[in-house]
Design a protein around this motif. Structure first.
Motif, short mmCIF file in Angstrom:
data_model
loop_
_atom_site.label_atom_id
_atom_site.label_comp_id
_atom_site.label_asym_id
_atom_site.label_seq_id
_atom_site.Cartn_x
_atom_site.Cartn_y
_atom_site.Cartn_z
N GLY A 179 0.81 -1.22 0.00
CA GLY A 179 0.00 0.00 0.00
C GLY A 179 0.84 1.27 0.00
O GLY A 179 2.00 1.28 -0.41
N SER A 180 0.24 2.32 0.51
CA SER A 180 0.92 3.62 0.48
C SER A 180 1.12 4.14 1.91
O SER A 180 1.06 3.36 2.86
CB SER A 180 0.13 4.60 -0.40
N ILE A 181 1.29 5.43 2.01
CA ILE A 181 1.74 6.03 3.25
C ILE A 181 0.82 5.74 4.46
O ILE A 181 1.24 5.82 5.61
CB ILE A 181 1.96 7.56 3.02
N VAL A 208 7.21 -1.92 -6.63
CA VAL A 208 7.33 -0.61 -5.96
C VAL A 208 6.98 0.42 -7.02
O VAL A 208 7.76 0.67 -7.95
CB VAL A 208 8.75 -0.39 -5.41
N ASP A 209 5.81 1.01 -6.88
CA ASP A 209 5.29 1.84 -7.95
C ASP A 209 4.37 2.91 -7.37
O ASP A 209 3.76 2.69 -6.32
CB ASP A 209 4.48 0.94 -8.90
N ILE A 210 4.28 4.05 -8.07
CA ILE A 210 3.38 5.13 -7.60
C ILE A 210 1.95 4.60 -7.51
O ILE A 210 1.19 4.97 -6.62
CB ILE A 210 3.49 6.35 -8.53
N GLU A 211 1.61 3.73 -8.44
CA GLU A 211 0.31 3.06 -8.36
C GLU A 211 0.58 1.56 -8.25
O GLU A 211 0.54 0.83 -9.24
CB GLU A 211 -0.53 3.36 -9.59
N THR A 218 4.18 1.86 -2.50
CA THR A 218 4.64 3.06 -3.21
C THR A 218 6.11 3.34 -2.85
O THR A 218 6.57 2.97 -1.76
CB THR A 218 3.80 4.29 -2.82
N PRO A 219 6.83 4.05 -3.73
CA PRO A 219 8.21 4.44 -3.40
C PRO A 219 8.26 5.26 -2.12
O PRO A 219 9.18 5.11 -1.32
CB PRO A 219 8.65 5.27 -4.61
N GLN A 220 7.27 6.11 -1.92
CA GLN A 220 7.26 6.98 -0.74
C GLN A 220 7.19 6.15 0.54
O GLN A 220 7.93 6.40 1.51
CB GLN A 220 6.07 7.95 -0.80
#
Ligand SMILES: [Zn+2]
Length: 263
Positions: A179-181, A208-211, A218-220
């Motif tokens: 997932g993301s942040i 590892v992807d923005i989507e 995500t990279p973040q």
């Protein structure tokens, strides 16, 4: 708790309790390992860069049958990626050739598939053997755990938690980083628990992807987690680095016979 989750939790408990091959973490912790499974190219081109920028190296559990293919995780690795990964100091580890489940395969078929992955890997990247292993889908049975444990240095599953002070090399615990942040706080809590226990914390993800896919991040998120982990551990090390530090003579205490006696 639903019946299904109760059964799943009982299964995890029994998988973690029997046929263990214990080593003591001693002074090796706190240490954190980032692992990428299968693996899609972004795990190296984006994920590998991030782990390196944080001063670490990662472990890639590779299914050689996926080389050059594309699926919902994205485009998978090619031969050049394997060589570049090794040159950069990351670890290549085994994830079966065909990405098959240990729950739906005989031991004979499964172990041949693991050997096939190892043989093809050696043909491409040369000499060094790849003795660390992860079960595809995290799926394993007690019978498979017992038999595979004698074939490889370590087996990683997807049971969550921190490894140590006793580490079960037959089923390393690992925690999803998906997932993301929004999942950052949960990851930070694990890192702080690992620091407190001087343990060995393993994360796993895929692309590892923005989507990202539902199985990636995500990279973040990876960047935040890896930099937090670097500040709250001795190092970001590969599975091979950690197991090498643990395998000194006399450190391994076989508990399989005790486990058998209890069943
Ligand atoms: Zn996999």
């Amino acid at each position: 708790m639903t019946l299904r989750s109760s059964i799943s939790s009982l299964r995890q408990q029994s998988l973690c309790s029997f046929y263990r091959r214990i080593v003591s973490l001693e002074e090796a912790g706190p240490v954190v390992t980032f692992t990428f499974d299968d693996f899609p190219r972004s795990a190296l081109t984006v994920g590998g860069d991030i782990v390196e920028r944080c001063g670490g190296r990662a472990t890639y559990y590779v299914s050689m049958g996926l080389m050059g293919t594309t699926n919902r995780l994205g485009v998978h690795f090619d031969e050049e990626d394997l060589c570049s990964l090794v040159e950069r100091g990351h670890e290549l580890a085994n994830h079966t050739f065909s990405h098959i489940s240990a729950r739906r395969t005989s031991f004979e078929t499964f172990s041949k598939n693991v050997e096939r992955c190892e043989n093809v890997l050696r043909q491409i990247v040369g000499g060094r053997s790849h003795h660390n292993f992860a079960y595809p889908y995290g799926e394993v049975t007690l019978a498979m755990k017992r038999k595979m444990g004698t074939r490889v240095t370590s087996c990683r599953g997807t049971c969550s938690g921190v490894n140590g002070p006793e580490v079960d090399l037959n089923l390393l615990k690992a925690n999803r980083l998906y997932g993301s942040i929004e999942t950052l706080e949960a990851a930070k809590r694990l890192i702080l628990e690992n620091e407190r226990r001087k343990g060995w914390l393993i994360f796993y993800t895929h692309d590892v992807d923005i989507e990202p896919s539902p199985f990636g991040c995500t990279p973040q998120l990876l960047e935040e987690v890896a930099s937090f982990a670097a500040k709250h551990s001795q190092r970001l090390a590969t599975v091979d680095d950690v197991t090498a530090a643990l395998s000194g003579p006399g450190m391994i205490e076989e508990r399989m016979s005790a486990a058998v006696n209890r069943t």
